[in-house]
Design an enzyme around this catalytic site. Structure first.
Site, PDB file in Angstrom:
ATOM      1  N   SER A 171      54.470  14.664  38.014  1.00  0.00           N
ATOM      2  CA  SER A 171      54.627  15.597  36.917  1.00  0.00           C
ATOM      3  C   SER A 171      54.621  14.938  35.536  1.00  0.00           C
ATOM      4  CB  SER A 171      55.936  16.385  37.086  1.00  0.00           C
ATOM      5  OG  SER A 171      57.054  15.524  37.001  1.00  0.00           O
ATOM      6  N   SER A 217      56.859  11.222  40.460  1.00  0.00           N
ATOM      7  CA  SER A 217      56.326  11.740  39.197  1.00  0.00           C
ATOM      8  C   SER A 217      56.132  10.715  38.098  1.00  0.00           C
ATOM      9  CB  SER A 217      57.221  12.873  38.673  1.00  0.00           C
ATOM     10  OG  SER A 217      56.987  14.036  39.433  1.00  0.00           O
ATOM     11  N   LYS A 240      59.028  12.273  27.868  1.00  0.00           N
ATOM     12  CA  LYS A 240      58.668  13.435  28.684  1.00  0.00           C
ATOM     13  C   LYS A 240      59.530  14.625  28.280  1.00  0.00           C
ATOM     14  CE  LYS A 240      58.227  14.778  33.603  1.00  0.00           C
ATOM     15  NZ  LYS A 240      58.442  14.318  34.994  1.00  0.00           N
TER      16      LYS A 240
END
Lengths: 502, 527
Positions: free
Chosen positions: A151, A175, A76
């Protein structure tokens, strides 16, 4: 092949596949899916191939190899990588490359993993749909008109679209777990302090925790094993040995395990029938595995979201102060290209005008909203009513978990109120978006580990997830129960239509 | 104009124990041109000092960077002190220990738990956008420092310490406005160096007291080896909070508080306070503005014009939005750790000063000079005194010969060429009458360049005690050659022998003047 970490590792070890072949295949899959899915913000073509070749050379030379040697992983874009940009999907850091690797990235590299690229996310991890990214939205591989969640939407979509078997996300309020549920994969948020936060660009420091996403519990256990561990450079990391998580995977007997079902959350208004069904089906599976199901409630769960949406923005408002255009990241002068000065900045001192122009241009609106909320809540005269009050409620929430775990080993409930929602559906309604976190923020507020498992399919063919939560440092319990569940169910074997099979 | 402020300070000290004083005031070159309509108010000056001492740690407060002064800009930095994304602080244990050490020496209580808070503001020399500091649980609280009353060295003033907290320093902004451009360069080497901010109660009543407090604090911090306290290098900085309490027809009126920031020398602390006292009197007379009408203001000190000046102020008072730093855990300070540090403190300077007076009969001034030189000098003195048998004479030798040599040769007392036992033996010879001061100084000079014991030095210099017979013979010769002196002495002018002492020394440098004098007088009396 790219949908199983354990399979790839086996092929690499046996010599049936080279690291270069695996990496090339991952890069081809990215090439095929990126135009539609947009899971990645950066793909490290050359670096990944070079790293793969080095692994192959070492293997050929008979040198001892680390456990994940040759395994492609995606990271990420909120985790620092010294050899790739780290943008947090924000214009503020669009051209920023950190001078160091996050500890967990370094751990994965040391374990032999090949970082193939950085994945898209909501800007600075603020959002539940990956739509607030400044790098374009990410689409859900199951239905491209829907969000992958957020997210860590890019990390989940990277796995679900078959580009990597394992990705690393971060979870501040859900997330990892919510996108895992939306994308039909498995996601684990470890105990706060289990994985180092050094190099994780902070959103809310007391809640942020990185964790693995993959198709199966076995795969996320492999990922967690490699990334976890005490880091003296992170004062909040926990100085405790990481147990052997693979041996937990082998457990398929849950005899004597007490699982508390969070009936209150299931019965809550607005929870989709498919989600209710997934939880009640799961109860049966766990009963068949020998577990005892009891009903439990966490008294202060109605206060989770309000508490979270005070604490997280407060910390964010402070953590994001460093992005001011002075030292790195986006800098903008108050003057436009023609030398005209923005009216609102005309009266400001030059320094302040630079700060304001840079932050106004560098941050998107959701980030600004949270900075403003947090700044307000920490201001003189409001601190006690908001931040301090939220800290008190947070203690009560932790107390609820402590009480519950006196009588049960695990908690079972939904991950999200519904399966993946449509693109644009909630983007103009922050409150609706915040309610995506209804069932997930408790684990962050209490610091406990939580696992999101594929456990159903709705009428439209969308995956539905369930969530297991365990006491702090008890990831092994989560993994044992999750692996047991997956030994009796097939949901983690479902793939989106058009999934690249290789 | 300094004279007026001086009057404030001096008169106040005189009046401190009794009634307030009256001030005669003639403003010269003041910021406002208005003369005081009324020129007599009893005035009490209220001063509190905030002192930032840079702790002498090997590394910065939250990272492993060095803290050395004067290195090329931005060379002692890392992702942590640069505030890079994802960087995390880790507390420096040594900084905790040095702070506890200081707190204990300042009679503070050390809480069982201390924590870290973020103080938030935007400035380019603060790359994180917040400073890690301590808000409500400082590492040291509620202590005091006794200082010598500058108006009366025999009494002390008890200055309360509100708290001392640890925080990280910011970097340095250097503004270059040459050639019509305004350019700011930032050096972040200092960013993250540990500071202990020591906040006094507003117990100081004059610039002289403020200076005394600062010197005593500096002495303590250097004695404890917690800080170098080099004001010119910025490792000791002071902010002074100043206001006045005026007695206006029996009614107490307080002027608005002004914080004068970043005073970087003892002299500037005094001058800034003196100036501020005058300025506030004039301003009050001018505007009648009291503490109720204005918030605390921040001023700077301009060295060149010798004035304080208001610094840029926001409309609203600054809101730093303090909140607990979630990147750092609170620090537990176990009792046994505190006890261990307490037992390692040793004798503190104020106690030593008193002991040197009581145990060795030194005057306050002499004891003060020795103590101010630090622990090594105290050791030197005590060792030398134990060998000499005369502490007072030893101290005057140290203050004259030893300290002069230290200065001339730029050496440390630790490596002084004449070790303390040797100096003690030398002084002992004087006390015993075996050497006079002048000869002893010759020996001292010799010993500075020769690592030999005192007797060897005496032999090398040909110094030996003159026997009684030799002395008698010498004196007889002198008297025979100088009948006038014999006559004068017999006529009642004893001091006339003085002329012969020098002659005796010319004939035999080893002749002890005292002995020569006595022998001469004895011989004349017998004649």
């Amino acid at each position: 092949m790219l949908d199983s970490t354990s399979t790839i590792l086996e092929l690499l070890r046996s010599g049936d596949a080279t690291a270069r072949e695996v990496t090339e295949q991952a890069l081809r899959a990215i090439g095929a899916t990126q135009p539609s899915i947009n899971a990645y913000t950066h793909v490290a073509y050359d670096a990944a191939l070079n790293a793969a070749e080095a692994v192959d050379r070492d293997r050929k030379a008979g040198r001892p190899l680390p456990p994940l040697a040759g395994l492609p992983v995606a990271i990420k874009d909120v985790l620092c990588t010294a050899d790739m940009p780290t943008t947090c999907s924000s214009n503020m850091l669009r051209n920023f490359t950190p001078p160091y690797d996050a500890t967990i990235v370094a751990n994965l590299k040391r374990a032999g993993a090949i970082v193939i690229g950085k994945t898209n996310m909501d800007e600075f991890a603020m959002g539940a749909s990956t739509e607030t990214s400044a790098m374009g939205l990410t689409r859900n591989p199951w239905d491209e008109d829907r969000t992958p969640g957020g997210s860590s939407g890019g990390a989940a979509a990277a796995v679900a679209s078959g580009t990597v078997p394992l990705s690393i996300g971060t979870d501040t309020g859900g997330s990892i777990r919510q996108p895992a549920a939306f994308c039909g994969i498995t996601g684990l948020k470890p105990t706060y302090g289990r994985c180092s936060r050094l190099g994780l660009v902070a959103f809310a420091s007391s809640l942020d925790q990185a964790g693995p996403l993959g198709w199966s519990v076995e795969d996320v256990a492999i990922g967690l094993q490699a990334m976890a561990g005490y880091d003296p450079a992170d004062s909040t990391s926990v100085d405790q040995e990481v147990p052997d998580l693979q041996s937990a995977v082998a457990t398929d007997n849950l005899q004597g395990v007490r699982i508390g079902v969070l009936r209150d959350s299931i019965d809550q208004e607005g929870v989709a029938p498919s989600v209710r069904k997934a939880v009640s089906d799961a109860e049966k599976v766990f009963t068949d595995l020998g577990a005892e199901i009891v009903e439990v409630s966490l008294r202060h769960s109605p206060y989770w979201v309000p508490t979270y949406y005070v604490i997280a923005p407060c910390e964010a408002s402070s953590n994001l102060s460093r992005f001011d255009g002075a030292h790195y990241g986006h800098r903008q002068s108050a003057q436009d290209a023609d030398g005209a000065v923005d009216e609102s900045l005309a009266k400001a001192e030059p320094l302040e005008a630079m700060y304001r122009a840079s932050r106004a241009a560098g941050f998107g609106s959701e980030v600004k909203r949270r900075i403003m909320v947090g700044t307000y809540a920490l201001s003189a005269g409001y601190y006690d009513a908001y931040y301090n009050q939220a800290l008190k409620v947070r203690r009560l929430i932790r107390g609820d978990y402590d009480t519950a775990f006196e009588s049960v080993d695990l908690l079972l409930g939904p991950v999200t109120p519904s399966p993946a929602f449509g693109l644009g559906e909630n983007i103009d309604d922050p409150i609706a978006m915040y309610l995506c976190d209804l069932f997930t923020v408790g684990a962050n507020l209490a610091g406990v580990p939580a696992l999101s498992l594929p456990a159903g399919v709705d009428d439209e063919g969308l995956p539905v997830g369930i969530q297991l939560q365990a006491p702090v440092m008890q990831e092994a319990k989560l993994i044992a129960a999750g692996a047991g569940f997956q030994s009796k169910t097939e949901y983690h074997r479902l793939r989106p239509s058009g999934f690249i099979v290789s | 104009m300094a004279s007026v402020a001086g009057a404030v300070a001096d008169s106040y000290n005189a009046g401190f124990l009794g009634s307030p004083f009256s001030l005669s005031f003639t403003p010269i070159d003041m910021p406002t041109s208005t003369r005081l309509a009324s020129d007599r108010y009893p005035v009490t000056v209220i001063i509190g000092l905030e002192v930032h001492a840079q702790l002498k740690t090997q590394t910065k407060l939250f990272c492993g960077c060095a803290t050395q002064f004067g290195m090329p800009a931005n060379t002692q930095v890392c992702p942590v002190c640069l505030g890079m994304p994802g960087a995390l602080p880790v507390i420096n244990r040594e900084a905790i220990e040095l702070s506890v050490r200081t707190g204990l020496a300042l009679n503070c209580s050390i809480p069982p738990l201390t924590k870290w808070d973020r103080k938030q503001y935007f400035y380019p020399d603060l790359p994180k956008g917040y400073q890690i500091s301590q808000f409500d649980l400082p590492i040291c609280a509620d202590g005091y420092l006794d200082i010598t009353d500058p108006a009366d060295p025999d009494s002390t003033r008890h200055i309360g310490i509100v708290r001392a907290h640890l925080e990280e320093d910011a970097g340095k902004s250097m503004h270059d406005e040459s050639a019509g451009v305004s350019d700011t360069k930032i050096d972040l080497n200092r960013c993250g160096t540990p500071l202990l901010e020591i906040v006094s109660q507003p117990d100081l009543r004059s610039a002289a007291e403020a200076k005394e407090y600062l010197s005593e604090l500096k002495l303590l911090l250097t004695h404890l080896a917690v800080s170098d306290c080099e004001m010119q290098e910025g490792s000791l900085r002071a902010d002074a909070n100043v206001n006045l309490h005026l007695d206006v027809d029996g009614k107490k009126v307080a002027t608005p508080i002004v914080e004068v920031k970043n005073l970087n020398s003892f002299r500037n602390v005094q001058r800034a306070i003196d100036y501020e006292v005058e300025r506030q009197l004039v301003a009050w007379e001018d505007s009648g503005e009291t503490i109720n009408d204005a918030p605390k203001r921040t001023f700077g000190w301009d060295d060149a014009s010798e004035r304080t000046f208001p610094q840029r102020e926001k409309e609203e008072s600054a809101d730093y939005r303090y909140f607990p730093d979630p990147d750092l855990l609170p620090v537990r300070l176990p009792r046994d750790m505190i006890d261990e540090i307490r037992s390692s403190l040793g004798e503190l300077p104020a106690v030593t000063r008193t002991r040197l007076q009581n145990q060795y009969g030194l005057k306050f001034y002499d004891a003060d000079v020795i103590v101010n030189q630090g622990p090594a000098m105290i050791d030197y003195f005590e060792t030398a005194a134990s060998h000499s048998g005369d502490p007072k004479k030893t101290s005057s030798w140290i203050m004259q010969e030893v300290m002069r040599t230290i200065k001339e040769r730029d050496v440390e007392i630790q490596s002084f060429p004449v070790p303390p036992n040797r100096l003690g033996e030398l002084v002992h010879k004087i006390v015993d009458g075996k050497l006079d001061n002048a000869r002893a100084r010759d020996v001292f000079e010799y010993l500075l360049d020769h690592d030999e014991n005192v007797d060897t030095a005496l032999a090398a210099l040909g110094i030996e005690a003159v026997g009684e017979d030799d002395l008698l013979e010498l004196c007889r010769e002198l008297l025979a050659a100088n009948p006038q002196v014999v006559e004068d002495v017999q006529g009642g002018k004893q001091q006339a022998v003085g002329a012969l002492i020098g002659k005796a020394r010319a004939k035999n440098p080893n002749a002890n003047p005292k002995a020569v004098r006595q022998t001469l007088l004895d011989l004349i009396a017998q004649a």
